[in-house]
Each structure stands twice: as C-alpha cells, then as structure tokens.
Design a protein around this motif. Structure first.
Motif, PDB file in Angstrom:
ATOM      1  N   THR A 121       0.819  -1.218   0.000  1.00 51.76           N
ATOM      2  CA  THR A 121       0.000   0.000   0.000  1.00 51.76           C
ATOM      3  C   THR A 121       0.849   1.262   0.000  1.00 51.76           C
ATOM      4  O   THR A 121       0.350   2.335  -0.322  1.00 51.76           O
ATOM      5  N   GLY A 122       2.113   1.156   0.412  1.00 54.13           N
ATOM      6  CA  GLY A 122       2.961   2.337   0.493  1.00 54.13           C
ATOM      7  C   GLY A 122       2.669   3.224   1.686  1.00 54.13           C
ATOM      8  O   GLY A 122       3.211   4.327   1.790  1.00 54.13           O
ATOM      9  N   GLU A 123       1.834   2.733   2.616  1.00 57.44           N
ATOM     10  CA  GLU A 123       1.471   3.544   3.785  1.00 57.44           C
ATOM     11  C   GLU A 123       2.578   3.588   4.828  1.00 57.44           C
ATOM     12  O   GLU A 123       2.606   4.484   5.671  1.00 57.44           O
ATOM     13  N   TYR A 124       3.479   2.618   4.787  1.00 63.22           N
ATOM     14  CA  TYR A 124       4.543   2.546   5.784  1.00 63.22           C
ATOM     15  C   TYR A 124       5.893   2.502   5.073  1.00 63.22           C
ATOM     16  O   TYR A 124       6.165   1.583   4.286  1.00 63.22           O
TER      17      TYR A 124
ATOM     18  N   HIS B 180       5.246  -3.105  -6.305  1.00 61.67           N
ATOM     19  CA  HIS B 180       4.193  -2.293  -6.911  1.00 61.67           C
ATOM     20  C   HIS B 180       3.326  -1.718  -5.800  1.00 61.67           C
ATOM     21  O   HIS B 180       2.882  -2.441  -4.906  1.00 61.67           O
ATOM     22  N   VAL B 181       3.099  -0.402  -5.854  1.00 64.06           N
ATOM     23  CA  VAL B 181       2.308   0.276  -4.836  1.00 64.06           C
ATOM     24  C   VAL B 181       0.882   0.468  -5.337  1.00 64.06           C
ATOM     25  O   VAL B 181       0.671   0.912  -6.474  1.00 64.06           O
ATOM     26  N   ALA B 182      -0.091   0.103  -4.504  1.00 66.97           N
ATOM     27  CA  ALA B 182      -1.505   0.265  -4.856  1.00 66.97           C
ATOM     28  C   ALA B 182      -2.267   0.762  -3.634  1.00 66.97           C
ATOM     29  O   ALA B 182      -1.902   0.456  -2.495  1.00 66.97           O
ATOM     30  N   GLN B 183      -3.309   1.548  -3.874  1.00 67.23           N
ATOM     31  CA  GLN B 183      -4.166   2.008  -2.784  1.00 67.23           C
ATOM     32  C   GLN B 183      -4.784   0.800  -2.075  1.00 67.23           C
ATOM     33  O   GLN B 183      -5.053  -0.230  -2.678  1.00 67.23           O
TER      34      GLN B 183
ATOM     35  N   LEU C 105      -7.915  -0.968  -3.442  1.00 67.44           N
ATOM     36  CA  LEU C 105      -7.615  -1.553  -4.747  1.00 67.44           C
ATOM     37  C   LEU C 105      -6.774  -2.806  -4.579  1.00 67.44           C
ATOM     38  O   LEU C 105      -7.016  -3.831  -5.242  1.00 67.44           O
ATOM     39  N   LEU C 106      -5.791  -2.757  -3.694  1.00 65.71           N
ATOM     40  CA  LEU C 106      -4.947  -3.922  -3.463  1.00 65.71           C
ATOM     41  C   LEU C 106      -5.780  -5.091  -2.951  1.00 65.71           C
ATOM     42  O   LEU C 106      -5.615  -6.232  -3.415  1.00 65.71           O
TER      43      LEU C 106
ATOM     44  N   VAL D  17      -6.156  -8.742  -4.731  1.00 68.52           N
ATOM     45  CA  VAL D  17      -5.837 -10.013  -4.062  1.00 68.52           C
ATOM     46  C   VAL D  17      -7.018 -10.970  -4.168  1.00 68.52           C
ATOM     47  O   VAL D  17      -6.862 -12.148  -4.525  1.00 68.52           O
ATOM     48  N   LYS D  18      -8.210 -10.471  -3.873  1.00 69.77           N
ATOM     49  CA  LYS D  18      -9.394 -11.330  -3.889  1.00 69.77           C
ATOM     50  C   LYS D  18      -9.723 -11.831  -5.288  1.00 69.77           C
ATOM     51  O   LYS D  18     -10.259 -12.934  -5.452  1.00 69.77           O
ATOM     52  N   SER D  19      -9.419 -11.020  -6.294  1.00 69.07           N
ATOM     53  CA  SER D  19      -9.696 -11.435  -7.679  1.00 69.07           C
ATOM     54  C   SER D  19      -8.599 -12.341  -8.236  1.00 69.07           C
ATOM     55  O   SER D  19      -8.730 -12.870  -9.340  1.00 69.07           O
TER      56      SER D  19
END
Length: 633
Positions: A452-455, A479-482, A485-486, A490-492
C-alpha cells in the motif's frame, strides 16, 4: 480466558444491590450540556447497579473530573478510532485479557450454546432514553430479518454451520441467544474492537425505519440526507463503527457533537455513562476529546511540538528518536508499548492467484519454506528496527500462554543453501546466464510484491529482501496500490504476493478463536477464495484443495466443539504447529515497539503495555475513561 467457572463467579458477584456510596458525584461540565433544560441528578442518570471500577486494586489513581485532551487524526474517517478507544462493550476484556461484564450487569453461559444477558436496571442511552431488551429485539427482528437492511439475514459472525441462533426476550432486562451447536467465540466477538452489533437505540432509529415511519416523512428524510432509499437512510443514521451522526445515542464514554465535514471533531462526555470509580465519581474523568484533522505525514511533527495530548495513531518507531528529544522541550511523555501482531510485516503468497504456475508453486510447501529460509531477518532487524524487534515466523508472542519457541523459529533461520536445495527439489532450475531460476513454463522467476505504500519501513525491508532472494535466484519488483484496490486485486487473484501485518492477535488465550490460522475470511490475503468459501458457508469461493488447509478447518471445528479450556489449548497448539510448519505466511519480525505520547499531566496511562487492534482495542482495555489531568483541567 473465558472460563465458564469464571463467568458464573462474575454472575454471583454482580447481581447485587446498588453500591453504597455516601453520594455519587459528577463533572461540573454536565451542567453546561443542557442549560435550558437541566439534566436529572447524577444518581438518577446512573443505572441502579453501575459498573464500579476499583482503580486502586488495578494500580491506578482515582482522579478528578475536567479537562479536554487533544488528539490528531489523519482524515475524517479516523473518527472510527473513538468507539474502539472508548471500549464500552456488553462484555469486555480487562488488562489480563479475561472477559467480564461491562454494559451488561451479568451473563450466563450454558455449554457454549446458550448465552443469557442481564442488562443494568435504569441504564440509559446518552440522550436519556431507556436501554432495554427492546433495543436488542429491534436489531434482531427489524434489522437482521428485514431484507432491505440485511439481504443475507443475520451476519455471518452469528451463524454456526449456516444456522442463526434462536433469540428470546425473557423480560425487559434479559435476552438470550441459543445455538444447537457450540459457539465458543461469541463472547470474544462481543469483546472485540469491532463487535457484531446486537443492539441499537431503537427509540431514535425507528423514525428512519419503514415499519415505524410514514412514507411521506421517510421521503423527506431521504431528500434531506441525500440518500437513495430508506434502507440507505437507516444505515447512515445508525452507523456506529464511524460515529458521524451527532444525534445517534451511544453507550460510549464520549459522544460525537460534530457533523462532518469538519476540520475538528468534538466528543463530549456521555452524561448517562454507566461506570463510576470506587469513590462514586461518574466516569469519564475527562470532559471532552477534540480530534484535529491533519495531514497524516505531519502528525509526528505536530505531536513532537505538543499539539496532541494523547497520540499513538500515525506514529511509528521511526519517529521515536525525534519524539524522545522533544520531551526536553515540551511537556510530553513518550512511552514504548509492544505491538501485538504476529509479525510487523508479513509476505502473503496468494495461494489462490490466477497465475496457474505461481499458484501451483505457492501451494508447494518447499517453495514457501525456501522463501522464508532465504530471508536474513537479523540484518532486517538491525537495519530497519534498530535491533529491538524479535526475528520470528508469523506466530504468537511470548506474552501469549500459547507461545512456544518452535513456532517462533519455524523455517525462520537464515539458511540460503537449504533454500536453494528446496527450490531445486521443487523443479526451479537456475539459468546460468541470468542467475535467475526458471519457472516450469520457461519464464524467469520474478515476483511482483504489492504494497500500500502507507509505511516507509515496508519499502526498506523489501530492498533488503530483494538482495536476499536474489541469492536464491528469485527477483522481486515492488508495486504500490491504494489499500482498497490492493484488497480487490488479491481477492480477484490478480496479485501473486502482497505485504500485510501478520496475525492481528499475537497474544491469544486458548479461549480466543484461532480463526486467523484457518481459511475463514476473504480478508486473509494468502487464501482469499478459500476463506470466502468458509465465510459464505459454501455459497461462494471454493474449498481448499490443500490437505493441510483442510486440516486447519477441521481443527477449527474441533475447537468449536471442545468442552473446556484445556481441550481448546491442545487444539490451538495443533493449529499453531501446522500453520507455522507450512509457512502459509512468511513472517519477518514481531514484538516491535509503538510510541505512545501523552501530556505529562495525564495520569493512569501505562508506561508499558500491549498495543494492537485485537484484542486490546489499542487503548481500550487500559480504560481511557479513567485517564485524568493532574493539577486541574
């Protein structure tokens, strides 16, 4: 632990006469809440038998009323922390992580199947309306069994093998939930940071319900609040997880008084709150909490200049040196609490990803073990966590009675030669020209790790890990994703590997559910489709096609049917042994430290404690309603 004997002892100790104080006392702030229509005296606002917190027995100081403490949040959505911090629950954990009645006066449990809840006589919502079993009936009949509000019926947390409980209103102060099969984690769910909501302030919410309101008035409300229909209206006005509606009555210590959007949110004391201290003072001690909305990146800097009286969110250990230095310039105290996650950061190979080659490889335990053995955790610990964390698989911490060194150390040593041998066995040859391994379909062995790029520390760890895995012929790209969205990717199945925290609850007791160790939810990033299949009772996703994952589900069923704590502990150990040996998730370090900053004048805040979402609800089990200001408000 949720001991049946313990629960019955609590029953015997709580069904008693009203405590005998010379007089109850209240904050002077109460007189300002409704100056034109004064509130009833404090003894009429409290339940007949309030919950008495004997602070001196807990090692805390009885305090005094008054004051406001300021906190900083990274966005308006973060007012969701307030019901977690306040931690008013029907049944809650104490500091020893045993359950006890809180909002309830008492409860009874019969063979983990029948749960009888006794309410406190005279208890009221924050608007003064009575809190009775009608509020439970309303949720059961008029929310859970109305398709417009709950299309699937009662929530999955209440279903045992697809069957909902029987609900009974015994009298105005007693309700009962009964299952044909054991539901041993029902109490733990009610003590959790975000429990299944069993009661609503029905007197208030009926005005937004089609059963109780005219269509003409509902249409007016729908237009006023700009929602699509009455179901959306009811949902927005009843939201408790994110308390945005200032008019919604609550049982928490503080109630929101600010309509969003806003740059700050004011939560003021609930004048009908059900707890008192041992001297008869109605809690909370502090009158108001002001949440200031700030850029998340600036919260550490603002905390260090004294702009927050109590701060832990949006802080991380990397901020510690700066914050500790700020102690010399501003009247703040910086403590370090231990995070309770099974791993501060874990790699999640997606065993359900769409890429058939990687899916088969990740379902091969040799590959998962090799990836774990190739990580130099000691180097990561020193470089990123200053050597203060503990190198570990994703497992329970020493503070848990279930801890064993074998779980911590499972496939968590740094053994690149052994890792290479395992990958050779798994049929991944090394390309002599590139030094990378080749997949069975001829592609180079490259893994896209999504974050997520949050940390910032995640990027630092992955830079080191890229060098470690390069030694075994695996190349990674980040790869950074919100966040949302991430999770969807993952679920898909579009993501083959992601990064997340490890086990939410790294300090479980045997009576807490081991559901995190088995495929039980589509939020589990290592096996979302298997988890969805379990969560939907077989209606969606697909069942595990790995024998070990199937075994974890079988153990989970055994845990539900266990007769006592000893049996549950035995099953927990079987699950921990299997889960860590199979390396379904790849932990790196745990027992990391969390800065908790508070005004030097705030009392009763622990210098050392456990910090996490579950089971401590961050601050919740440490009773923020007992924090108070020394030297006056």
């Amino acid at each position: 632990m949720i001991s049946r004997r313990h629960v019955l002892a609590l029953m015997a100790g709580t069904l008693v006469a009203r405590p005998s104080f010379a007089a109850y006392s209240q904050s002077d702030f109460v007189n300002t809440i409704s100056p034109t229509a004064p509130l009833p005296p404090v003894d009429e606002r409290l339940p007949k038998v309030p919950r008495v917190l004997k602070l001196s027995e807990m090692g805390l100081e009885p305090g005094r009323h008054g004051g406001t403490f300021r906190m900083l949040i990274g966005g308006q959505r973060d007012i969701r922390y307030m019901p977690i911090f306040s931690y008013s629950r029907l049944i809650g954990y104490n500091r020893h992580l045993t359950v006890e009645p809180d909002i309830l006066e008492a409860f009874e449990v019969d063979n983990e199947r029948v749960f009888t809840f006794h309410l406190r006589e005279g208890h009221r919502w924050s608007d003064g309306s009575p809190f009775t079993t009608e509020d439970f009936r309303y949720v059961w009949e008029d929310v859970f069994h109305v398709k417009d509000l709950a299309r699937g019926g009662p929530p999955a947390t209440l279903l045992i093998n697809g069957k909902a409980p029987r609900f009974e209103v015994i009298d105005a102060l007693t309700v009962r939930y009964s299952w044909d099969e054991p539901n041993p984690d029902f109490l733990a769910d009610q003590a959790s940071p975000s429990p299944t909501r069993l009661m609503f302030p029905s007197a208030y919410l009926k005005q937004f319900h089609a059963k109780y309101q005219t269509k003409a008035l509902l249409d007016q409300y729908i237009a006023k609040y700009r929602v699509q229909d009455w179901a959306a209206l009811h949902q927005t006005q009843s939201r408790t997880v994110r308390p945005e509606n200032p008019d919604l009555p609550t049982l928490d210590a503080w109630r929101n008084r600010t309509q969003p959007p806003a740059e700050q949110f004011i939560f003021e004391r609930n004048p009908y709150y059900h707890r008192v201290d041992e001297q008869g003072r109605q809690l909370p001690y502090v009158d108001r909490i002001v949440l200031g909305v700030s850029s998340a990146e600036l919260i550490s800097a603002k905390t260090g200049t004294g702009e927050s009286d109590l701060q832990m969110t949006n802080l991380d250990f990397a901020d510690y040196t700066y914050l500790k230095n700020a102690e010399q310039r501003y009247p703040i105290t910086v403590n370090l609490w231990k995070r309770t996650q099974g791993s501060r950061m874990a790699l999640m190979p997606n065993l359900n990803c769409k890429d058939e080659v990687w899916r088969k490889l990740f379902q091969d335990v040799r590959v998962r073990r090799a990836l774990s053995l190739a990580i130099n955790r000691a180097e990561i610990n020193k470089a990123v966590f200053y050597g203060l964390a503990k190198e570990s698989a994703n497992s329970v911490l020493p503070e848990s009675p279930l801890f064993k060194p074998d779980y911590r150390d499972a496939w968590a040593g740094f053994e690149p030669d052994r890792a290479n041998a395992l990958l050779d066995e798994a049929g991944l040859p090394v390309d002599e020209e590139t030094g990378l391994r080749r997949l069975p379909d001829g592609r180079p062995a490259t893994i896209i790790v999504e974050i997520t790029g949050e940390y910032s520390f995640e990027t630092d760890v992955l830079e080191l890990l890229a060098d470690h895995w390069r030694q075994i012929g695996i190349k990674i790209f980040v790869h950074v994703a919100q966040r949302e969205l991430l999770r969807r990717r993952v679920k898909s199945g579009d993501t083959i590997m992601s990064v997340s925290a490890g086990l939410d609850n790294g300090v479980p007791t045997p009576d807490m559910s081991p559901k995190e160790l088995a495929p039980t939810s589509d939020d589990q990033m290592q096996w979302p489709l298997w988890g969805l299949h379990s969560l939907s009772v077989g209606h969606d996703g697909h069942p595990p096609d790995l024998a070990e994952a199937q075994q974890l589900l079988a153990f989970m069923k055994d845990w539900r049917n266990a007769l006592d704590t000893a049996q549950r502990a035995e099953i927990w150990h079987k699950m921990l042994s299997l889960y860590t040996d199979q390396v379904f998730t790849i932990g790196i370090v745990n027992s990391t430290l969390q800065p908790v900053v508070h005004s030097r004048r705030l009392k009763n805040i622990p210098a050392e404690a456990l910090y996490g979402f579950d089971p401590t609800s961050y601050l919740g089990v440490y009773l923020p309603d007992t924090f108070w200001y020394e030297g006056g408000a």
